[in-house]
Design a protein around this motif. Sequence first.
Motif, PDB file in Angstrom:
ATOM      1  N   ASP A  98      41.086  42.122  44.861  1.00 47.13           N
ATOM      2  CA  ASP A  98      41.223  42.232  46.314  1.00 47.13           C
ATOM      3  C   ASP A  98      40.001  41.673  47.035  1.00 47.13           C
ATOM      4  O   ASP A  98      39.498  42.249  47.996  1.00 47.13           O
ATOM      5  CB  ASP A  98      41.462  43.686  46.715  1.00 47.13           C
ATOM      6  CG  ASP A  98      42.774  44.222  46.162  1.00 47.13           C
ATOM      7  OD1 ASP A  98      43.690  43.413  45.940  1.00 47.13           O
ATOM      8  OD2 ASP A  98      42.862  45.445  45.939  1.00 47.13           O
ATOM      9  N   GLY A  99      39.512  40.526  46.543  1.00 51.71           N
ATOM     10  CA  GLY A  99      38.420  39.832  47.201  1.00 51.71           C
ATOM     11  C   GLY A  99      37.025  40.296  46.836  1.00 51.71           C
ATOM     12  O   GLY A  99      36.044  39.736  47.341  1.00 51.71           O
ATOM     13  N   GLN A 100      36.892  41.313  45.971  1.00 50.59           N
ATOM     14  CA  GLN A 100      35.580  41.833  45.585  1.00 50.59           C
ATOM     15  C   GLN A 100      35.286  41.475  44.130  1.00 50.59           C
ATOM     16  O   GLN A 100      36.128  41.673  43.254  1.00 50.59           O
ATOM     17  CB  GLN A 100      35.527  43.350  45.760  1.00 50.59           C
ATOM     18  CG  GLN A 100      35.767  43.822  47.188  1.00 50.59           C
ATOM     19  CD  GLN A 100      34.700  43.317  48.151  1.00 50.59           C
ATOM     20  OE1 GLN A 100      33.507  43.365  47.854  1.00 50.59           O
ATOM     21  NE2 GLN A 100      35.130  42.840  49.317  1.00 50.59           N
ATOM     22  N   ASN A 101      34.072  40.950  43.886  1.00 53.38           N
ATOM     23  CA  ASN A 101      33.688  40.599  42.526  1.00 53.38           C
ATOM     24  C   ASN A 101      33.616  41.838  41.645  1.00 53.38           C
ATOM     25  O   ASN A 101      33.068  42.870  42.057  1.00 53.38           O
ATOM     26  CB  ASN A 101      32.327  39.907  42.509  1.00 53.38           C
ATOM     27  CG  ASN A 101      32.401  38.469  42.971  1.00 53.38           C
ATOM     28  OD1 ASN A 101      33.482  37.931  43.206  1.00 53.38           O
ATOM     29  ND2 ASN A 101      31.251  37.827  43.083  1.00 53.38           N
ATOM     30  N   ARG A 134      46.236  48.795  40.935  1.00 48.08           N
ATOM     31  CA  ARG A 134      47.277  48.201  41.776  1.00 48.08           C
ATOM     32  C   ARG A 134      46.798  46.990  42.556  1.00 48.08           C
ATOM     33  O   ARG A 134      47.589  46.359  43.253  1.00 48.08           O
ATOM     34  CB  ARG A 134      47.815  49.256  42.751  1.00 48.08           C
ATOM     35  CG  ARG A 134      48.447  50.453  42.053  1.00 48.08           C
ATOM     36  CD  ARG A 134      48.953  51.483  43.041  1.00 48.08           C
ATOM     37  NE  ARG A 134      49.506  52.645  42.363  1.00 48.08           N
ATOM     38  CZ  ARG A 134      50.734  52.728  41.900  1.00 48.08           C
ATOM     39  NH1 ARG A 134      51.546  51.706  42.051  1.00 48.08           N
ATOM     40  NH2 ARG A 134      51.159  53.813  41.284  1.00 48.08           N
ATOM     41  N   GLY A 135      45.534  46.671  42.451  1.00 48.54           N
ATOM     42  CA  GLY A 135      45.026  45.531  43.197  1.00 48.54           C
ATOM     43  C   GLY A 135      45.326  44.215  42.501  1.00 48.54           C
ATOM     44  O   GLY A 135      45.629  44.168  41.319  1.00 48.54           O
ATOM     45  N   VAL A 136      45.266  43.134  43.270  1.00 46.52           N
ATOM     46  CA  VAL A 136      45.471  41.791  42.728  1.00 46.52           C
ATOM     47  C   VAL A 136      44.174  41.320  42.073  1.00 46.52           C
ATOM     48  O   VAL A 136      43.102  41.384  42.672  1.00 46.52           O
ATOM     49  CB  VAL A 136      45.893  40.813  43.840  1.00 46.52           C
ATOM     50  CG1 VAL A 136      45.989  39.396  43.309  1.00 46.52           C
ATOM     51  CG2 VAL A 136      47.218  41.254  44.445  1.00 46.52           C
ATOM     52  N   ILE A 137      44.281  40.865  40.825  1.00 44.96           N
ATOM     53  CA  ILE A 137      43.133  40.346  40.090  1.00 44.96           C
ATOM     54  C   ILE A 137      43.176  38.829  40.123  1.00 44.96           C
ATOM     55  O   ILE A 137      44.213  38.219  39.856  1.00 44.96           O
ATOM     56  CB  ILE A 137      43.141  40.825  38.622  1.00 44.96           C
ATOM     57  CG1 ILE A 137      43.017  42.350  38.537  1.00 44.96           C
ATOM     58  CG2 ILE A 137      42.028  40.148  37.830  1.00 44.96           C
ATOM     59  CD1 ILE A 137      41.641  42.890  38.802  1.00 44.96           C
ATOM     60  N   GLU A 138      42.043  38.213  40.443  1.00 45.17           N
ATOM     61  CA  GLU A 138      41.914  36.759  40.406  1.00 45.17           C
ATOM     62  C   GLU A 138      40.786  36.386  39.450  1.00 45.17           C
ATOM     63  O   GLU A 138      39.689  36.942  39.535  1.00 45.17           O
ATOM     64  CB  GLU A 138      41.633  36.185  41.793  1.00 45.17           C
ATOM     65  CG  GLU A 138      42.785  36.327  42.765  1.00 45.17           C
ATOM     66  CD  GLU A 138      42.506  35.658  44.088  1.00 45.17           C
ATOM     67  OE1 GLU A 138      43.479  35.288  44.766  1.00 45.17           O
ATOM     68  OE2 GLU A 138      41.318  35.505  44.438  1.00 45.17           O
ATOM     69  N   THR A 205      42.906  28.977  39.485  1.00 48.97           N
ATOM     70  CA  THR A 205      42.834  30.431  39.611  1.00 48.97           C
ATOM     71  C   THR A 205      43.984  31.072  38.860  1.00 48.97           C
ATOM     72  O   THR A 205      45.145  30.687  39.043  1.00 48.97           O
ATOM     73  CB  THR A 205      42.888  30.861  41.086  1.00 48.97           C
ATOM     74  OG1 THR A 205      41.838  30.225  41.821  1.00 48.97           O
ATOM     75  CG2 THR A 205      42.762  32.376  41.217  1.00 48.97           C
ATOM     76  N   VAL A 206      43.654  32.066  38.033  1.00 43.01           N
ATOM     77  CA  VAL A 206      44.671  32.899  37.407  1.00 43.01           C
ATOM     78  C   VAL A 206      44.804  34.165  38.243  1.00 43.01           C
ATOM     79  O   VAL A 206      43.797  34.869  38.458  1.00 43.01           O
ATOM     80  CB  VAL A 206      44.310  33.257  35.953  1.00 43.01           C
ATOM     81  CG1 VAL A 206      45.351  34.196  35.359  1.00 43.01           C
ATOM     82  CG2 VAL A 206      44.187  32.002  35.110  1.00 43.01           C
ATOM     83  N   THR A 207      45.995  34.451  38.724  1.00 40.23           N
ATOM     84  CA  THR A 207      46.242  35.640  39.540  1.00 40.23           C
ATOM     85  C   THR A 207      47.140  36.596  38.759  1.00 40.23           C
ATOM     86  O   THR A 207      48.173  36.176  38.232  1.00 40.23           O
ATOM     87  CB  THR A 207      46.911  35.274  40.867  1.00 40.23           C
ATOM     88  OG1 THR A 207      46.063  34.367  41.589  1.00 40.23           O
ATOM     89  CG2 THR A 207      47.140  36.517  41.717  1.00 40.23           C
ATOM     90  N   VAL A 208      46.726  37.874  38.677  1.00 36.52           N
ATOM     91  CA  VAL A 208      47.484  38.871  37.928  1.00 36.52           C
ATOM     92  C   VAL A 208      47.815  40.041  38.842  1.00 36.52           C
ATOM     93  O   VAL A 208      46.953  40.552  39.560  1.00 36.52           O
ATOM     94  CB  VAL A 208      46.698  39.391  36.712  1.00 36.52           C
ATOM     95  CG1 VAL A 208      47.519  40.428  35.942  1.00 36.52           C
ATOM     96  CG2 VAL A 208      46.303  38.242  35.795  1.00 36.52           C
TER      97      VAL A 208
END
Length: 213
Positions: A98-101, A134-138, A205-208
């Motif tokens: 969700d945008g946080q490293n 539940r967050g989106v992982i990039e 980018t891999v999005t999970v």
Amino acid sequence: MKNLLALILALCGAVPVTAHPHIFVDTGLDLHFDDDGRLTEVRVTWAYDEFYSLLITEDRGLDQDFDGKMTPEELADLQGFDMQWTPGFNGDLVVMQDGQNLTLSAPLEATAVYEDSRITTTHVRRVDQAQSGRGVIEIKPYDPTYYTAYDISLPVRLEGNPACKESIDVPDVAARLQELGDQLAAMEDMSDDDLPDVGILLASTVTVTCDIS
């Protein structure tokens, strides 16, 4: 990937470009998720291009008979050769939720093999940070300076939770290069230290996402 420098130079005209790839790496990722959909570790595979592999073997005095094979002693010498990271180096891997490293461990479980004139290595990065399931992982494997070009051309595998699904976004190279050219044209009086983050502009980018009920 090897044609990117020529395209950059064509787009940028007389604007000097100091960031261009010297090393080309085919990249694979094994992503392990727990029962709650949290990413616990990333196993990274790097398959180096033939020229860079040759430089490494020559520098270390390996495969001196040029038969494309290494003795057990030579393979032992190769293990971990690319894991001697300087302080602050992120391993050319950024993982975000969700945008946080997310904080990753130092490299673990390093391996190296030599086949078909190429060196392929693996290592594990443990995720050392609490996270929501539940967050989106990039995941972005890239070098900000673009000295090394990472291409996600090897398998991306998800392990541990069947509710997690991945997609891979490969950037529109021509559009990104045009964007880079526009940025550089506007910065022609600035120093090289002010150059934009070339690597992230061209990073895949891999999005999970994990559909946890």
